[in-house]
Design an enzyme around this catalytic site. Structure first.
Site, PDB file in Angstrom:
ATOM      1  N   GLU A   8      46.404  51.005  38.322  1.00  0.00           N
ATOM      2  CA  GLU A   8      45.840  51.279  36.998  1.00  0.00           C
ATOM      3  C   GLU A   8      44.707  52.298  37.003  1.00  0.00           C
ATOM      4  O   GLU A   8      44.503  53.008  36.031  1.00  0.00           O
ATOM      5  CB  GLU A   8      45.343  49.965  36.363  1.00  0.00           C
ATOM      6  CG  GLU A   8      46.489  49.088  35.888  1.00  0.00           C
ATOM      7  CD  GLU A   8      46.004  47.771  35.333  1.00  0.00           C
ATOM      8  OE1 GLU A   8      45.197  47.794  34.387  1.00  0.00           O
ATOM      9  OE2 GLU A   8      46.438  46.727  35.827  1.00  0.00           O
ATOM     10  N   ASP A  81      47.176  45.402  37.946  1.00  0.00           N
ATOM     11  CA  ASP A  81      46.344  44.213  38.160  1.00  0.00           C
ATOM     12  C   ASP A  81      47.163  42.918  38.148  1.00  0.00           C
ATOM     13  O   ASP A  81      48.163  42.808  37.429  1.00  0.00           O
ATOM     14  CB  ASP A  81      45.249  44.125  37.094  1.00  0.00           C
ATOM     15  CG  ASP A  81      44.107  45.099  37.370  1.00  0.00           C
ATOM     16  OD1 ASP A  81      44.087  45.697  38.459  1.00  0.00           O
ATOM     17  OD2 ASP A  81      43.234  45.257  36.491  1.00  0.00           O
ATOM     18  N   ASP A  83      47.490  40.051  36.697  1.00  0.00           N
ATOM     19  CA  ASP A  83      47.349  39.122  35.574  1.00  0.00           C
ATOM     20  C   ASP A  83      48.369  39.478  34.490  1.00  0.00           C
ATOM     21  O   ASP A  83      49.199  40.372  34.678  1.00  0.00           O
ATOM     22  CB  ASP A  83      45.914  39.141  35.016  1.00  0.00           C
ATOM     23  CG  ASP A  83      45.463  40.519  34.573  1.00  0.00           C
ATOM     24  OD1 ASP A  83      46.306  41.434  34.462  1.00  0.00           O
ATOM     25  OD2 ASP A  83      44.259  40.702  34.329  1.00  0.00           O
ATOM     26  N   GLU A  85      48.063  41.056  31.672  1.00  0.00           N
ATOM     27  CA  GLU A  85      47.947  42.429  31.204  1.00  0.00           C
ATOM     28  C   GLU A  85      48.558  43.386  32.218  1.00  0.00           C
ATOM     29  O   GLU A  85      49.286  44.318  31.874  1.00  0.00           O
ATOM     30  CB  GLU A  85      46.477  42.771  30.960  1.00  0.00           C
ATOM     31  CG  GLU A  85      46.213  43.742  29.834  1.00  0.00           C
ATOM     32  CD  GLU A  85      46.551  43.182  28.464  1.00  0.00           C
ATOM     33  OE1 GLU A  85      47.003  43.977  27.617  1.00  0.00           O
ATOM     34  OE2 GLU A  85      46.378  41.973  28.233  1.00  0.00           O
ATOM     35  N   TYR A 299      39.778  39.518  42.849  1.00  0.00           N
ATOM     36  CA  TYR A 299      40.054  39.843  41.451  1.00  0.00           C
ATOM     37  C   TYR A 299      39.127  39.072  40.522  1.00  0.00           C
ATOM     38  O   TYR A 299      38.912  37.875  40.690  1.00  0.00           O
ATOM     39  CB  TYR A 299      41.512  39.542  41.114  1.00  0.00           C
ATOM     40  CG  TYR A 299      41.928  40.137  39.795  1.00  0.00           C
ATOM     41  CD1 TYR A 299      41.789  41.500  39.559  1.00  0.00           C
ATOM     42  CD2 TYR A 299      42.439  39.341  38.779  1.00  0.00           C
ATOM     43  CE1 TYR A 299      42.155  42.059  38.347  1.00  0.00           C
ATOM     44  CE2 TYR A 299      42.822  39.886  37.572  1.00  0.00           C
ATOM     45  CZ  TYR A 299      42.671  41.243  37.353  1.00  0.00           C
ATOM     46  OH  TYR A 299      43.030  41.786  36.147  1.00  0.00           O
ATOM     47  N   ARG A 301      39.140  38.465  37.174  1.00  0.00           N
ATOM     48  CA  ARG A 301      39.562  37.732  35.961  1.00  0.00           C
ATOM     49  C   ARG A 301      40.303  36.474  36.400  1.00  0.00           C
ATOM     50  O   ARG A 301      41.488  36.505  36.693  1.00  0.00           O
ATOM     51  CB  ARG A 301      40.439  38.618  35.069  1.00  0.00           C
ATOM     52  CG  ARG A 301      39.663  39.784  34.474  1.00  0.00           C
ATOM     53  CD  ARG A 301      40.467  40.553  33.447  1.00  0.00           C
ATOM     54  NE  ARG A 301      39.690  41.661  32.919  1.00  0.00           N
ATOM     55  CZ  ARG A 301      39.720  42.899  33.384  1.00  0.00           C
ATOM     56  NH1 ARG A 301      40.530  43.193  34.385  1.00  0.00           N
ATOM     57  NH2 ARG A 301      38.979  43.845  32.850  1.00  0.00           N
ATOM     58  N   HIS A 345      44.940  33.064  40.977  1.00  0.00           N
ATOM     59  CA  HIS A 345      44.006  33.785  41.851  1.00  0.00           C
ATOM     60  C   HIS A 345      42.944  32.842  42.383  1.00  0.00           C
ATOM     61  O   HIS A 345      42.703  31.777  41.838  1.00  0.00           O
ATOM     62  CB  HIS A 345      43.323  34.916  41.091  1.00  0.00           C
ATOM     63  CG  HIS A 345      44.276  35.774  40.348  1.00  0.00           C
ATOM     64  ND1 HIS A 345      45.242  36.516  40.970  1.00  0.00           N
ATOM     65  CD2 HIS A 345      44.431  35.988  39.019  1.00  0.00           C
ATOM     66  CE1 HIS A 345      45.953  37.162  40.057  1.00  0.00           C
ATOM     67  NE2 HIS A 345      45.483  36.845  38.867  1.00  0.00           N
TER      68      HIS A 345
END
Length: 692
Positions: A8, A81, A83, A85, A299, A301, A345
């Protein structure tokens, strides 16, 4: 074979490229490449909520470049990433680049280190469509609420307003708290506090009234308090019991996204958005002297408290080498993740615990260093032995009145040698030696009047905690939600506190009257839970949207009928300012670009002006006043009142101290722990003394 890896961000690309080496090209998508269109709803509500995705404007060249790179590569890995998103971005990239959906081309990295990247590349999988659908459902749901509700607010309150599934609940929480504060009626209560000494020590210690004959008694008036004081005036204060025990104090668990944002707010004064921005850079990779690009944290989040066995072992190794074996816990510290949390995670931790903050300090910005130090210390402390406290509790009788004294001393400091969670902790007070039957000597005793206090306004930290506790939003949404409600002027900052504006109050009331579910915390939490169930395959995303939309559409139609021809006025904020044109009072109004002063004589008088906040500072360039101002993005800065004739501006804060070197009244400014003079050629600076 030539292999393409798409991530990203450029920072992440640079770090991963270092570990993959030759044969791999690593490029960045710069976030999302496709989204719902800005100009229309982009969702066919009559056809299974089919979304219409379009390429994001301004990314045409990037998209063409990605297509060219993919075409000339033998294999494409999607490494966005780890997750929802990120999964959705990978899915959009696969669609755009015509990659097969049944191919094992999706890789994720929990940490951007050699081990993390190697593990990720060794375990490719197909794109997780449940994850994609969970993101898609959330995006469509938020789009429906925003695009259907916002025009209603434009017509009934003011153009340019917006509503949101999570933001509206956040504003409602702030508004409800303000109402409780305004409606709060303080109640009087009294306390009796004394200073005493024991028979074998002259050291004074605190003793407080508890009750009558051992039974807890509250004092509500001066008369009740004076009666107790009179009763004990000539009485012996006799120790009737002394209880000694050992209390264990456990460390706080490693950070989740929420607790990291809360603690960074309390300890570092960071806004949630600033915390996440710096955490992102620490995760993606930073050039560390002697090591090159490396991701310093896992990570960021996550709402999991799980950590890997390898990370725990490395933490123990560090703890033993620096503090000794007695600081390593006898049983592993394993923290239980709360029910309903996403456990994909680990908790947020340093990717390499051996990289102490001191080792990387010179390679980080001041903000990155502060946050990394906070994360590192919290993690290491979470793996250390408990602290141990010797506690003493004494009960004292005086003519049937019961008083109590408590104290503690540290037997073993444990994890507190490194880190303690930010809170109003008890003072480390030690009671002198006292025994049953001892008669204490009273040095002072007095009654004090108090009043119950209203609930405190939310801060960023406490609002994030409330959102998490109520199941509203997810780790990735806390920071942008708070930024949104502040930027859209529903809520404003008052120091660290958050308080609603008049706009926030009337909008919330309108929403409560006509769209109760949208601002209801329980309803929003249930919706959030349903979205989580899409991720686990327990629910179909179309079913969730269908259930919501049927009721929402009906509610919207009823609201439009009930409010037909009506408009709600946002209350103006009164000021002491007098209009220099017509002499009438001026009020503060909220416009599209923020607050401004307007004459109450409108429409006859159309005088308006900016809100100016004097600081008491003197401009170092021309000697005129320094005013507090706001940039277009709402950031506070300071500038000369004679702008644009004088171009002086600074982000540094003026203070009351004057420059002793210039000796002409020139104002000093402060940043961090220093005060300094900004006058050309002066160069004076001094460290700010910390209050003890």
């Amino acid at each position: 074979m030539s292999k393409l890896v798409i991530v990203e961000s450029p920072a992440k690309a640079k770090t991963i490229k270092k570990y993959l080496g030759n044969g791999y090209e690593v490029v960045a998508s710069m976030g999302h490449v496709r989204d719902l269109p800005k100009s229309k709803l982009g969702v066919d509500v009559d056809n299974n909520f089919e979304p219409v995705y379009t390429d994001i404007k301004g990314k045409e060249e990037l998209i063409e470049s990605l297509k060219k790179e993919a075409k000339k590569s033998d294999f494409v890995y999607l490494a966005t990433d780890p997750d929802r998103e990120g999964e959705a971005i990978s899915w959009h990239l696969a669609q755009m680049l015509d990659l097969p959906m049944n191919e094992n081309n999706r890789v994720t990295f929990n940490e951007i280190t050699k081990t993390g990247v190697t593990n990720g590349m060794s375990n490719p999988r197909t794109i997780d469509l449940d994850l994609v659908n969970a993101q898609q459902a959330r995006r469509i749901l938020d789009r429906i609420v925003g695009y259907k509700l916002s025009p209603f607010l434009w017509k009934k309150v003011r153009r340019g307003l917006s509503a949101g599934r999570v933001q509206s609940v956040a504003v409602s929480l702030v508004v409800d708290r303000e109402k409780k504060i305004q409606q709060f009626k303080p109640e009087e209560y009294w306390s009796i506090d004394a200073k005493m000494t024991g028979p074998s020590s002259k050291k004074q210690f605190a003793v407080s009234f508890y009750g009558i004959e051992g039974k807890k008694t509250e004092l509500h008036s001066k008369e009740e308090t004076d009666a107790i004081l009179s009763r004990v005036e000539n009485a012996d204060f006799t120790v009737t019991s002394v209880k000694k025990s050992v209390r264990k104090k456990s460390p706080a668990p490693p950070f989740t996204t929420s607790t990291m944002q809360q603690e960074a707010s309390k300890k570092l004064g960071f806004a949630a958005a600033k915390t996440m921005k710096n955490a992102q850079t620490l995760y993606e990779g930073i050039d560390i002297e002697g090591m090159g690009a490396v991701g310093l944290i896992t990570y960021m989040r996550t709402d999991s408290l799980r950590i890997s066995d390898e990370a725990r072992a490395e933490a123990y190794k560090y703890i033993e080498s620096v503090y000794g074996n007695k600081y390593v816990p006898s049983t592993p510290k394993i923290y239980k993740t709360k029910a309903g949390a996403q456990d994909a995670h680990e908790a947020i931790r340093p990717s390499m615990p051996s990289l102490t903050p001191a080792k990387v300090k010179d390679s980080l910005t001041a903000e990155q260093y502060k946050l990394y130090k906070l994360i590192w210390e919290r993690f290491i402390a979470s793996q250390m032995e408990n602290a141990s406290l010797d506690t003493v509790s004494a009960t004292i009788d005086a003519n049937g009145c019961t008083f109590k004294a408590t104290g503690f001393s540290v037997r073993f400091d444990g994890f507190t040698v490194l880190y303690e969670e930010s809170k109003d902790d008890e003072e480390n007070k030690v009671l002198p030696p006292i025994e049953n039957g001892d008669i204490l000597k009273v040095k002072s005793i007095e009654g004090s009047q108090h009043f119950t206090q209203p609930p405190a306004r939310y801060t960023e930290a406490t609002l994030i905690k409330a959102l998490e506790e109520n199941g509203i939003g997810r780790p990735s949404t806390y920071a942008p939600t708070i930024s949104t409600i502040v930027n859209r002027m529903y809520v404003e900052r008052d120091g660290k506190q958050l308080k609603p504006t008049g706009l926030g109050e009337v909008t919330t009331e309108l929403m409560k009257d006509h769209f109760k579910n949208i601002v209801d915390a329980k309803f929003t939490a249930i919706m959030e839970s349903n979205l989580d169930k899409v991720e686990t395959g327990e629910k179909q995303w179309v079913d969730i949207l269908s259930e919501f939309y049927t009721e929402f559409d009906s509610t919207l139609k009823k609201a439009e009928e009930a409010m037909d021809g009506k408009r709600i006025k946002v209350p103006d904020e009164e000021t002491d300012e007098i209009c220099e044109v017509c002499g009438k009072p001026m009020v503060i109004k909220i416009g599209r670009f923020g607050k401004f002063l307007a004459c109450t004589g409108f429409p006859e008088c159309t005088n308006t002006k900016k809100i100016i906040k004097p600081t008491g500072g003197i401009c170092p360039k021309c000697g005129k006043k320094v005013l507090q101002k706001k940039s277009k993005k709402g950031k506070k800065y300071f500038g000369c009142e004679d702008n644009p004739t004088c171009d002086f501006m600074t982000w540094d804060t003026p203070v009351s101290d004057k420059c002793p070197k210039c000796n002409d009244g020139t104002t000093l400014f402060k940043k961090g722990g220093k005060m300094f003079c900004l006058k050309d050629g002066c160069g004076y600076e001094v460290a700010i003394k910390k209050e003890k």
